[in-house]
Design a protein around this motif. Structure first.
Motif, PDB file in Angstrom:
ATOM      1  N   THR A 150       6.751  -6.053   1.161  1.00  0.00           N
ATOM      2  CA  THR A 150       7.874  -5.154   0.905  1.00  0.00           C
ATOM      3  C   THR A 150       8.101  -4.957  -0.590  1.00  0.00           C
ATOM      4  O   THR A 150       8.483  -3.867  -1.021  1.00  0.00           O
ATOM      5  N   VAL A 151       7.868  -5.990  -1.389  1.00  0.00           N
ATOM      6  CA  VAL A 151       7.998  -5.836  -2.844  1.00  0.00           C
ATOM      7  C   VAL A 151       6.929  -4.876  -3.368  1.00  0.00           C
ATOM      8  O   VAL A 151       7.216  -4.003  -4.201  1.00  0.00           O
ATOM      9  N   ILE A 152       5.714  -4.995  -2.873  1.00  0.00           N
ATOM     10  CA  ILE A 152       4.650  -4.076  -3.300  1.00  0.00           C
ATOM     11  C   ILE A 152       4.958  -2.658  -2.823  1.00  0.00           C
ATOM     12  O   ILE A 152       4.692  -1.686  -3.536  1.00  0.00           O
ATOM     13  N   LEU A 153       5.532  -2.512  -1.633  1.00  0.00           N
ATOM     14  CA  LEU A 153       5.944  -1.190  -1.164  1.00  0.00           C
ATOM     15  C   LEU A 153       7.008  -0.600  -2.084  1.00  0.00           C
ATOM     16  O   LEU A 153       6.959   0.590  -2.420  1.00  0.00           O
ATOM     17  N   LEU A 154       7.958  -1.414  -2.513  1.00  0.00           N
ATOM     18  CA  LEU A 154       8.976  -0.948  -3.464  1.00  0.00           C
ATOM     19  C   LEU A 154       8.314  -0.470  -4.760  1.00  0.00           C
ATOM     20  O   LEU A 154       8.657   0.598  -5.276  1.00  0.00           O
ATOM     21  N   ILE A 155       7.364  -1.231  -5.260  1.00  0.00           N
ATOM     22  CA  ILE A 155       6.641  -0.833  -6.475  1.00  0.00           C
ATOM     23  C   ILE A 155       5.936   0.496  -6.256  1.00  0.00           C
ATOM     24  O   ILE A 155       5.958   1.381  -7.126  1.00  0.00           O
ATOM     25  N   ALA A 156       5.320   0.667  -5.091  1.00  0.00           N
ATOM     26  CA  ALA A 156       4.608   1.919  -4.786  1.00  0.00           C
ATOM     27  C   ALA A 156       5.565   3.105  -4.720  1.00  0.00           C
ATOM     28  O   ALA A 156       5.241   4.199  -5.205  1.00  0.00           O
ATOM     29  N   PHE A 157       6.748   2.914  -4.131  1.00  0.00           N
ATOM     30  CA  PHE A 157       7.722   4.008  -4.084  1.00  0.00           C
ATOM     31  C   PHE A 157       8.260   4.339  -5.477  1.00  0.00           C
ATOM     32  O   PHE A 157       8.461   5.513  -5.799  1.00  0.00           O
ATOM     33  N   ILE A 158       8.484   3.324  -6.292  1.00  0.00           N
ATOM     34  CA  ILE A 158       8.904   3.590  -7.673  1.00  0.00           C
ATOM     35  C   ILE A 158       7.805   4.339  -8.409  1.00  0.00           C
ATOM     36  O   ILE A 158       8.083   5.287  -9.163  1.00  0.00           O
ATOM     37  N   ASP A 159       6.560   3.948  -8.181  1.00  0.00           N
ATOM     38  CA  ASP A 159       5.407   4.636  -8.769  1.00  0.00           C
ATOM     39  C   ASP A 159       5.397   6.108  -8.360  1.00  0.00           C
ATOM     40  O   ASP A 159       5.241   7.013  -9.204  1.00  0.00           O
ATOM     41  N   GLU A 160       5.580   6.379  -7.082  1.00  0.00           N
ATOM     42  CA  GLU A 160       5.607   7.759  -6.591  1.00  0.00           C
ATOM     43  C   GLU A 160       6.780   8.531  -7.193  1.00  0.00           C
ATOM     44  O   GLU A 160       6.644   9.697  -7.561  1.00  0.00           O
ATOM     45  N   TRP A 161       7.942   7.881  -7.299  1.00  0.00           N
ATOM     46  CA  TRP A 161       9.132   8.518  -7.857  1.00  0.00           C
ATOM     47  C   TRP A 161       8.892   8.910  -9.316  1.00  0.00           C
ATOM     48  O   TRP A 161       9.222  10.021  -9.731  1.00  0.00           O
ATOM     49  N   VAL A 162       8.310   7.986 -10.092  1.00  0.00           N
ATOM     50  CA  VAL A 162       8.026   8.270 -11.504  1.00  0.00           C
ATOM     51  C   VAL A 162       7.002   9.398 -11.628  1.00  0.00           C
ATOM     52  O   VAL A 162       7.151  10.302 -12.459  1.00  0.00           O
ATOM     53  N   LEU A 163       5.969   9.360 -10.798  1.00  0.00           N
ATOM     54  CA  LEU A 163       4.962  10.424 -10.833  1.00  0.00           C
ATOM     55  C   LEU A 163       5.578  11.778 -10.504  1.00  0.00           C
ATOM     56  O   LEU A 163       5.269  12.787 -11.156  1.00  0.00           O
ATOM     57  N   GLU A 164       6.452  11.809  -9.510  1.00  0.00           N
ATOM     58  CA  GLU A 164       7.116  13.068  -9.138  1.00  0.00           C
ATOM     59  C   GLU A 164       8.028  13.537 -10.266  1.00  0.00           C
ATOM     60  O   GLU A 164       8.063  14.721 -10.601  1.00  0.00           O
ATOM     61  N   TRP A 165       8.768  12.626 -10.841  1.00  0.00           N
ATOM     62  CA  TRP A 165       9.695  12.962 -11.924  1.00  0.00           C
ATOM     63  C   TRP A 165       8.941  13.537 -13.123  1.00  0.00           C
ATOM     64  O   TRP A 165       9.418  14.471 -13.771  1.00  0.00           O
ATOM     65  N   ARG A 166       7.760  12.990 -13.401  1.00  0.00           N
ATOM     66  CA  ARG A 166       6.959  13.462 -14.532  1.00  0.00           C
ATOM     67  C   ARG A 166       6.094  14.663 -14.171  1.00  0.00           C
ATOM     68  O   ARG A 166       5.411  15.202 -15.030  1.00  0.00           O
ATOM     69  N   GLY A 167       6.102  15.081 -12.912  1.00  0.00           N
ATOM     70  CA  GLY A 167       5.314  16.228 -12.480  1.00  0.00           C
ATOM     71  C   GLY A 167       3.838  15.920 -12.301  1.00  0.00           C
ATOM     72  O   GLY A 167       3.003  16.830 -12.301  1.00  0.00           O
ATOM     73  N   LEU A 168       3.490  14.657 -12.114  1.00  0.00           N
ATOM     74  CA  LEU A 168       2.091  14.243 -11.996  1.00  0.00           C
ATOM     75  C   LEU A 168       1.689  13.881 -10.568  1.00  0.00           C
ATOM     76  O   LEU A 168       0.544  13.516 -10.337  1.00  0.00           O
ATOM     77  N   ARG A 169       2.605  13.959  -9.641  1.00  0.00           N
ATOM     78  CA  ARG A 169       2.325  13.554  -8.260  1.00  0.00           C
ATOM     79  C   ARG A 169       1.563  14.651  -7.543  1.00  0.00           C
ATOM     80  O   ARG A 169       1.921  15.816  -7.594  1.00  0.00           O
ATOM     81  N   SER A 170       0.488  14.257  -6.857  1.00  0.00           N
ATOM     82  CA  SER A 170      -0.282  15.250  -6.104  1.00  0.00           C
ATOM     83  C   SER A 170       0.368  15.451  -4.743  1.00  0.00           C
ATOM     84  O   SER A 170       0.899  14.519  -4.138  1.00  0.00           O
ATOM     85  N   HIS A 171       0.314  16.671  -4.281  1.00  0.00           N
ATOM     86  CA  HIS A 171       0.879  17.012  -2.970  1.00  0.00           C
ATOM     87  C   HIS A 171      -0.270  17.388  -2.047  1.00  0.00           C
ATOM     88  O   HIS A 171      -0.530  18.548  -1.776  1.00  0.00           O
ATOM     89  N   ASP A 172      -0.954  16.346  -1.547  1.00  0.00           N
ATOM     90  CA  ASP A 172      -2.125  16.561  -0.696  1.00  0.00           C
ATOM     91  C   ASP A 172      -1.764  17.146   0.659  1.00  0.00           C
ATOM     92  O   ASP A 172      -2.614  17.663   1.357  1.00  0.00           O
TER      93      ASP A 172
END
Length: 170
Positions: A138-160
């Motif tokens: 669950t801690v790693i999942l939290l890290i992954a969601f924060i990672d996705e949030w930061v990527l989206e905020w910076r406009g770097l998240r891919s929308h596959d």
């Protein structure tokens, strides 16, 4: 940083795969025990612990590979700022929920250790041992969601999910 995060997600996935092998080993040991008339005490409990570990440890890797089930009925029809706003809102809610999930999972494992909580099955395993896999997952999942949030905020998240094949699978 990206390589370190990807390594973390991949390492958790490998641990999940090892836990699945543990499930197989416990089931095979139980079957052989029945065939050869011996009882391997706790094999069913250990299979359950391994199954839970596999599920929780695979969560972040599955998220990062876009394999989580996602209902894109609304967001798939949006574009531009509206879509980005809804993505950020959804990821913010996911970070909050994953954070709560991680907090209470870690707390559960810690309290089980503090109170020396034991399994009521015939294996009498200290429950904090299998609960550590849930807490780590669950801690790693939290890290992954924060990672996705930061990527989206910076406009770097891919929308596959925008590709045509993904729409046919839903």
């Amino acid at each position: 940083m990206r390589r370190s995060l990807d390594f973390l997600y991949d390492a958790a996935a490998w641990l999940a795969a090892l836990a699945m092998i543990g499930v197989l080993a416990m089931v095979l040991a139980s079957i052989l025990g029945r065939l050869l008339h011996f009882n391997l005490a706790g094999s069913d409990a250990y299979a359950g612990y391994c199954m839970a570990a596999a599920g929780f440890l695979a969560l972040a890797h599955t998220l990062k590979k876009n394999e989580h089930i996602r209902v894109s009925l609304i967001i798939g029809r949006l574009a531009g700022g509206a879509r980005r706003g809804l993505e950020i809102w959804a990821l913010s809610a996911a970070v909050l929920l994953a954070g709560l999930f991680a907090w209470f999972s870690v707390r559960l494992a810690w309290l089980s250790h503090e109170f020396n909580d034991m399994s009521t099955a015939n294996d009498a395993t200290p429950l904090w041992i299998p609960q550590v896999a849930m807490a780590v997952g669950t801690v790693i999942l939290l890290i992954a969601f924060i990672d996705e949030w930061v990527l989206e905020w910076r406009g770097l998240r891919s929308h596959d999910e925008d590709n045509e094949e993904a729409l046919h699978n839903e």
